[in-house]
Design a protein around this motif. Structure first.
Motif, PDB file in Angstrom:
ATOM      1  N   ALA A 153      40.086  48.525  30.159  1.00  0.00           N
ATOM      2  CA  ALA A 153      38.670  48.504  30.247  1.00  0.00           C
ATOM      3  C   ALA A 153      38.075  47.754  31.174  1.00  0.00           C
ATOM      4  N   ASN A 154      38.418  46.447  31.545  1.00  0.00           N
ATOM      5  CA  ASN A 154      37.737  45.583  32.460  1.00  0.00           C
ATOM      6  C   ASN A 154      38.766  44.506  33.014  1.00  0.00           C
ATOM      7  N   ALA A 155      38.264  43.881  34.118  1.00  0.00           N
ATOM      8  CA  ALA A 155      39.052  42.941  34.455  1.00  0.00           C
ATOM      9  C   ALA A 155      38.353  41.763  35.087  1.00  0.00           C
ATOM     10  N   THR A 156      38.619  40.498  34.980  1.00  0.00           N
ATOM     11  CA  THR A 156      37.709  39.154  35.335  1.00  0.00           C
ATOM     12  C   THR A 156      38.626  38.492  36.224  1.00  0.00           C
ATOM     13  N   LEU A 157      37.981  37.965  37.448  1.00  0.00           N
ATOM     14  CA  LEU A 157      38.570  37.231  38.255  1.00  0.00           C
ATOM     15  C   LEU A 157      38.126  35.903  37.956  1.00  0.00           C
ATOM     16  N   TYR A 158      39.046  34.795  37.796  1.00  0.00           N
ATOM     17  CA  TYR A 158      38.695  33.523  37.351  1.00  0.00           C
ATOM     18  C   TYR A 158      39.341  32.664  38.652  1.00  0.00           C
ATOM     19  N   VAL A 159      38.410  31.765  38.968  1.00  0.00           N
ATOM     20  CA  VAL A 159      38.884  30.635  40.078  1.00  0.00           C
ATOM     21  C   VAL A 159      38.726  29.310  39.534  1.00  0.00           C
ATOM     22  N   PHE A 160      39.710  28.497  39.590  1.00  0.00           N
ATOM     23  CA  PHE A 160      39.783  27.076  39.169  1.00  0.00           C
ATOM     24  C   PHE A 160      40.252  26.175  40.247  1.00  0.00           C
ATOM     25  N   ASN A 161      39.622  25.226  40.306  1.00  0.00           N
ATOM     26  CA  ASN A 161      40.047  24.013  41.273  1.00  0.00           C
ATOM     27  C   ASN A 161      41.329  23.308  41.085  1.00  0.00           C
ATOM     28  N   PHE A 162      41.720  22.519  41.681  1.00  0.00           N
ATOM     29  CA  PHE A 162      43.322  22.140  41.290  1.00  0.00           C
ATOM     30  C   PHE A 162      43.075  21.027  39.972  1.00  0.00           C
ATOM     31  N   THR A 171      33.416  40.026  36.822  1.00  0.00           N
ATOM     32  CA  THR A 171      33.981  40.956  36.163  1.00  0.00           C
ATOM     33  C   THR A 171      34.090  42.457  36.713  1.00  0.00           C
ATOM     34  N   ASN A 172      35.025  43.047  36.733  1.00  0.00           N
ATOM     35  CA  ASN A 172      34.898  44.554  37.291  1.00  0.00           C
ATOM     36  C   ASN A 172      35.449  45.382  36.018  1.00  0.00           C
ATOM     37  N   THR A 173      34.587  46.347  35.924  1.00  0.00           N
ATOM     38  CA  THR A 173      34.531  47.489  35.000  1.00  0.00           C
ATOM     39  C   THR A 173      35.237  48.727  35.259  1.00  0.00           C
ATOM     40  N   THR A 174      35.464  48.670  36.563  1.00  0.00           N
ATOM     41  CA  THR A 174      35.984  50.190  37.126  1.00  0.00           C
ATOM     42  C   THR A 174      37.465  49.825  37.685  1.00  0.00           C
ATOM     43  N   VAL A 175      38.207  49.712  36.551  1.00  0.00           N
ATOM     44  CA  VAL A 175      39.695  49.405  36.959  1.00  0.00           C
ATOM     45  C   VAL A 175      40.597  50.654  36.888  1.00  0.00           C
ATOM     46  N   LEU A 176      41.532  50.798  37.800  1.00  0.00           N
ATOM     47  CA  LEU A 176      42.193  51.870  37.771  1.00  0.00           C
ATOM     48  C   LEU A 176      43.512  51.709  36.985  1.00  0.00           C
ATOM     49  N   ASN A 177      43.739  52.012  35.901  1.00  0.00           N
ATOM     50  CA  ASN A 177      44.665  51.662  35.127  1.00  0.00           C
ATOM     51  C   ASN A 177      46.193  52.210  35.533  1.00  0.00           C
ATOM     52  N   GLY A 178      47.010  51.220  35.975  1.00  0.00           N
ATOM     53  CA  GLY A 178      48.217  51.422  36.357  1.00  0.00           C
ATOM     54  C   GLY A 178      48.300  51.644  37.690  1.00  0.00           C
ATOM     55  N   SER A 179      47.123  51.386  38.687  1.00  0.00           N
ATOM     56  CA  SER A 179      47.238  51.404  40.003  1.00  0.00           C
ATOM     57  C   SER A 179      46.421  50.100  40.681  1.00  0.00           C
ATOM     58  N   THR A 180      46.514  50.022  41.977  1.00  0.00           N
ATOM     59  CA  THR A 180      46.067  48.853  42.624  1.00  0.00           C
ATOM     60  C   THR A 180      44.319  48.820  42.451  1.00  0.00           C
TER      61      THR A 180
END
Length: 401
Positions: A153-162, A171-180
């Motif tokens: 359904a969706n994917a979210t990029l998380y960035v953390f410092n050290f 968040t990206n809601t246009t995810v290609l299931n099983g593809s890049t």
């Protein structure tokens, strides 16, 4: 009976309400299936829930004997024995006259439901782990998420410092299931440094999973470089020379240092040191035997792991392996001199360097020449003089410069 005396035919209309068509769920130990059934003549006696696999085979049945005519009714279905997958469900309702109606033939038809309690899998693709970048206004983060049952359904990029602190997400809601799939992110508000990034994704049944971490270093500051040796305006006679420098990059480190040497005709020689140590004295051994004597400029270009490069200011070096030319002027050969102080004149010439010094060698003709006096104020290309030599005895002498 009707007012005309004819018999009334009973009919039942069944409408499915929830879960809505094409639902996805991960919690199916107890699902409430709601519907509305309407009998035109009498009250309802019972209703039955039917669940079929997409292939058409019946996999689950449960009845409810407390159905209310014309109202929303619920059948509670515990379908934990079913495996993950897509199913069709329908309701059949019967009245007290034993007349039955099914949503599939006299109502809203089948509703589809996907049972999915599997979180799926996700893999990070790029930027690859331990990437260094200087262009982080727009970075494309790519990944592959796969959920074979309900889809992604969706994917979210998380960035953390050290330090582990969360610093960015999108968040990206246009995810290609099983593809890049990709998320384009601008990290321009982050300061230089090392970060971890990951992707969290959820399927349509609201099962969520987080990927492992990849490391990325953001670095848009060029290295600092200082030349050490040979010092500026050095003269050398050897074409194999060790050039030393210090290069520092406090974020991504020094990847390499490249030595360049050029004369007025342009670049003559270069060599790269790929084992440069950050914030330390580094050296490049340059063997330039194919070069001719000349005045050169040399520098070092240092690049960090984010591919930011900087050139040090030029140092000058004169490489001269050609000896000066010298011509004796006076006194001429075979001349007789008065004992005491005499002037010996000569002309020394070097096309690249000034003449540093000149030494007169003199001895009786029967002896080896030996150094008598040096002169450090020699005029390159002009006549120079050494005054000599009051301590000589009478005799025939040879002299040279």
């Amino acid at each position: 009976f009707s007012s005309t005396g004819a018999a009334t035919t009973s009919s039942i209309n069944v409408s499915l309400i929830s879960p809505v068509n094409n639902s996805n769920t991960s919690s199916y130990a107890s699902i409430s299936f709601t519907y509305q059934a309407n009998s035109s003549t009498t009250s309802l006696a019972n209703a039955t829930l039917y669940i079929q696999a997409l292939a058409g085979n019946l996999v689950f049945v449960v009845s409810n004997t407390t159905a209310t005519n014309g109202s929303t009714n619920t059948i509670l279905g515990s379908i934990v024995n079913l495996s993950n997958g897509r199913f069709n469900w329908s309701i059949q309702a019967c009245d007290t006259a034993n007349t039955c109606g099914n949503s599939t033939s006299n109502g809203t038809g089948y509703f589809n439901i996907t049972l999915d309690n599997f979180t799926g899998v996700i893999g990070l693709i790029s930027p690859i782990n331990n990437t260094n970048t200087s262009s982080y206004a727009n970075i494309v983060f790519t990944y592959q998420a796969n959920d074979s049952t309900s889809g992604t359904a969706n994917a979210t990029l998380y960035v953390f410092n050290f330090s582990g602190s969360f610093v960015y997400n999108t968040t990206n809601t246009t995810v290609l299931n099983g593809s890049t799939s990709r998320i384009l992110s601008s990290l321009g508000n982050l300061s230089n440094g090392k970060y971890n990034w990951s992707i969290g994704f959820c399927d349509f049944a609201n099962n969520c999973e987080n990927s492992s971490y990849f490391n990325i270093t953001l670095d848009n500051v060029s290295p600092v470089i200082t030349l050490y040796a040979p010092q500026n305006n050095t003269n050398a006679s050897n074409f194999t020379i060790t050039f030393m420098y210090n290069a520092t990059d406090n974020t991504s480190g020094i990847a390499n240092g490249t030595f360049w040497i050029a004369n007025f005709s342009g670049l003559q020689f270069s060599v790269t040191n790929t084992t440069a140590v950050n914030n330390s004295n580094n050296s490049v051994l340059a063997t330039m035997t194919n070069l001719s004597s000349a005045v050169f400029n040399w520098t070092i270009q240092a690049c960090d792991y984010s591919n930011l490069c900087v050139n040090a200011s030029y140092f000058n070096i004169t490489i001269d392996n050609t000896t000066p030319t010298i011509e004796l002027v006076s006194p001429p050969s075979e001349v007789k001199l008065v004992a005491g102080l005499n002037s010996f004149t000569y002309q020394a010439n070097d096309s690249l360097n000034t003449i540093a010094n000149a030494t007169i060698f003199i001895a009786l003709q029967s002896e080896n020449l030996h150094s008598v006096l040096s002169n450090s104020t020699v005029l390159n290309g002009s006549t120079s003089t050494i005054e000599c030599c009051t301590n000589l005895s009478f005799g025939d002498f040879n002299w040279t410069i």
